[in-house]
Write an enzyme that holds these catalytic residues in place. Structure first.
Site, short mmCIF file in Angstrom:
data_model
loop_
_atom_site.label_atom_id
_atom_site.label_comp_id
_atom_site.label_asym_id
_atom_site.label_seq_id
_atom_site.Cartn_x
_atom_site.Cartn_y
_atom_site.Cartn_z
N GLU A 159 3.78 -3.10 -0.66
CA GLU A 159 5.04 -3.86 -0.73
C GLU A 159 5.00 -5.21 -0.01
O GLU A 159 5.87 -5.51 0.81
CB GLU A 159 6.20 -3.02 -0.22
CG GLU A 159 6.54 -1.90 -1.14
CD GLU A 159 7.95 -1.34 -0.97
OE1 GLU A 159 8.66 -1.77 -0.07
OE2 GLU A 159 8.30 -0.46 -1.76
N GLU A 367 5.70 4.63 -5.82
CA GLU A 367 6.90 5.10 -5.13
C GLU A 367 8.07 5.03 -6.08
O GLU A 367 8.19 4.10 -6.89
CB GLU A 367 7.22 4.26 -3.88
CG GLU A 367 6.31 4.53 -2.73
CD GLU A 367 6.65 3.75 -1.47
OE1 GLU A 367 7.85 3.54 -1.21
OE2 GLU A 367 5.71 3.36 -0.78
C1 BG6 Z 1 9.30 1.45 0.51
C2 BG6 Z 1 8.26 1.75 1.50
O1 BG6 Z 1 9.89 0.27 0.96
O2 BG6 Z 1 10.40 2.27 0.34
C3 BG6 Z 1 8.44 3.06 2.25
O3 BG6 Z 1 6.97 1.62 1.00
C4 BG6 Z 1 9.93 3.31 2.44
O4 BG6 Z 1 7.73 2.92 3.44
C5 BG6 Z 1 10.56 3.48 1.07
O5 BG6 Z 1 10.22 4.39 3.27
C6 BG6 Z 1 12.04 3.78 1.09
O6 BG6 Z 1 12.74 2.91 1.92
P1 BG6 Z 1 13.69 3.45 3.04
O7 BG6 Z 1 14.07 2.29 3.87
O8 BG6 Z 1 14.84 4.06 2.32
O9 BG6 Z 1 12.90 4.45 3.81
#
Ligand code: BG6
Length: 470
Positions: A159, A367
């Site tokens: 990211e 993700e």
């Molecule tokens: C992405 C990251 O930004 O989203 C993760 O790669 C992160 O590290 C995930 O945890 C979800 O974001 P958040 O802030 O809801 O945990």
């Protein structure tokens, strides 16, 4: 029958600082994310205690039926002082990878997930200095020496596009010339990415490597051509600026002209162009959570930085505005989670098509997931039907994108088990497996399978056939 392609990778994701805990054990030193995580919530010392419970966690992955697992290797666990190898760190990942292999679970490794060693930040300002590129190369060489024969799928930087927008994760909140610094850090990160790709291709030509970027397609707020243009600008600034550099090794002309117009002259050396060209990835990995909407924004309006809602219900969030280009606005046509993140499965199909049409490179989803507040019920489980629906609907759009012609290699949702959320601690849970702890009480840390665990297992075993597409 609407199954997924043969060999499709059914995975789940975590990252070191969010799952391992043991932040100061086993020879590991602090990283910048250990020191800059939101202090309202749990810190990184215990998180999900995976460092001590990795065996049980791999057993659960096996029971779930994963064919791959995406995790990150912590830079300060491998090189605690930035230079000297920590054998305990190597041994931890060695055990983990061996056990994954014993269960035929493909290890997929992220090389940088927000965790620069703090000592390198202190020594020269971390990503602000060109020195970081050599230090990252050293780290990557050590990791490749140790695991290059076992790991066949690598992600360089996680990211980068979001890191660029969230100063606290890159430690450039209070620096002078903030705008210059963030673009310069981004340039160093691009060089670091390219070094890792180059090394991988030289040493392990049969392995695959690519960046994992955070993406959102931008919709025009209306049919007004100016809003359509604003959405195009937003795609260029938030996505194509990064992906053009990764894939073509060149700066997007619009962003270059923007930098010139605000008087930013980056330190880009002659040899950088050659290195960036060598950084062409084998695939592009996408982290997709939300789509965004953009509207026209006049040149005389004021600049506004993003502020993420870290609280959930009623929390503050502020959207970005870049005068003369775009203003990000709410999209009333899609629902949101309590943190205001829109839930837009079709946006994933749109994004997959856009990226594939532009670069014709295979794509992996690294993700995607739903963050919500959850508690164990009396059956010692969690009825997370909202998560099941969320993942079903996103997988349905993946399947349709494959029919559109997109070459999709795999799906690795966030997250295997509850981990420390980057913005909202353990209040915001994403896992298929519940971890018994809260932000302020570490409790038993025992693992409990949520309803989605059993459902995702059936998805995997049917190769996606049970996904409800209509
Ligand atoms: C992405 C990251 O930004 O989203 C993760 O790669 C992160 O590290 C995930 O945890 C979800 O974001 P958040 O802030 O809801 O945990």
């Amino acid at each position: 029958m609407r199954t997924f392609p043969k060999g499709f990778l059914w995975s789940a994701s975590t990252s070191a600082y969010q799952v391992e805990g043991a932040a100061y054990e086993g020879g590991k030193t602090a990283s910048i994310v250990d020191n800059n995580i939101n202090p309202t919530y749990a810190d990184t010392t215990i998180t999900s205690d995976h460092y001590h419970r990795w065996e049980e966690d791999v057993e659960l992955m096996h029971e779930l039926g994963l064919t791959a697992y995406r995790f990150s290797i912590s830079w300060p666990r491998i090189l605690p002082d930035g230079h000297t190898i920590n054998p305990e760190g190597i041994a931890f990942y060695r055990k983990l990878i061996d056990k994954l292999e014993a269960y035929n679970i493909e290890p997929m490794v992220t090389l940088y997930h927000f965790d620069l060693p703090q000592c390198l930040q202190d020594a020269y300002g971390g990503w602000r200095s060109r020195q970081v590129v050599d230090d990252f190369e050293r780290f990557v060489r050590v990791v490749f020496d140790a695991f290059g024969n076992d790991v066949k799928i690598w992600f360089t930087i996680n990211e980068q596009s979001n890191l660029f927008a969230l100063p606290y994760l890159m430690v450039f909140n209070d620096v002078e010339n903030k705008q210059f610094q963030k673009y310069q850090m981004n340039h160093h990160m691009m060089l670091a990415h390219a070094k890792a790709v180059e090394l991988c291709k030289q040493r392990f030509p049969h392995s695959k490597i690519g960046p994992a970027i955070g993406v959102s397609p931008h919709y025009p707020a209306s049919m007004d051509p100016l809003d359509v243009l604003a959405a195009q600008h937003a795609d260029d600034f938030f996505t194509y600026f990064f992906t053009d550099l990764y894939v073509h090794g060149t700066y997007h002309p619009k962003i270059q002209n923007y930098l010139d117009s605000i008087g930013i002259r980056l330190d880009i050396r002659d040899e950088d162009a050659t290195l960036l060209q060598r950084g062409k990835p084998d695939f592009i990995a996408l982290n997709y959570y939300i789509s965004k909407a953009a509207r026209y924004c006049s040149s005389d309006s004021s600049y506004r930085e993003i502020q993420v809602n870290a609280i959930g219900e009623n929390g503050l969030s502020v959207t970005e505005r870049l005068p003369g280009y775009y203003e990000i606005v709410d999209n009333p046509t899609v629902p949101t989670n309590p943190w205001g993140w829109v839930i837009d499965p079709v946006g994933l199909r749109i994004q997959l098509n856009q990226i594939y049409n532009r670069y014709r490179l295979p794509i992996m989803i690294t993700e995607n997931g739903l963050g919500i507040v959850e508690e164990l019920n009396e059956q010692m489980s969690v009825d997370d039907h909202e998560r099941i629906k969320y993942i079903n609907d996103h997988l349905a759009q993946c399947r349709l994108a494959i029919e559109d012609g997109v070459e999709l290699l795999g799906y690795s949702p966030w997250s295997l088990l509850d981990v420390l959320s980057t913005t909202s601690g353990f209040r915001k849970r994403y896992g298929f497996i519940y971890v018994d702890r809260t932000d302020h009480e570490s409790k038993t840390l025992n693992r409990y399978k949520k309803k989605s665990f059993y459902w995702y297992s059936r998805v995997i075993h049917s190769n996606g056939e049970i996904i409800d597409i209509d």
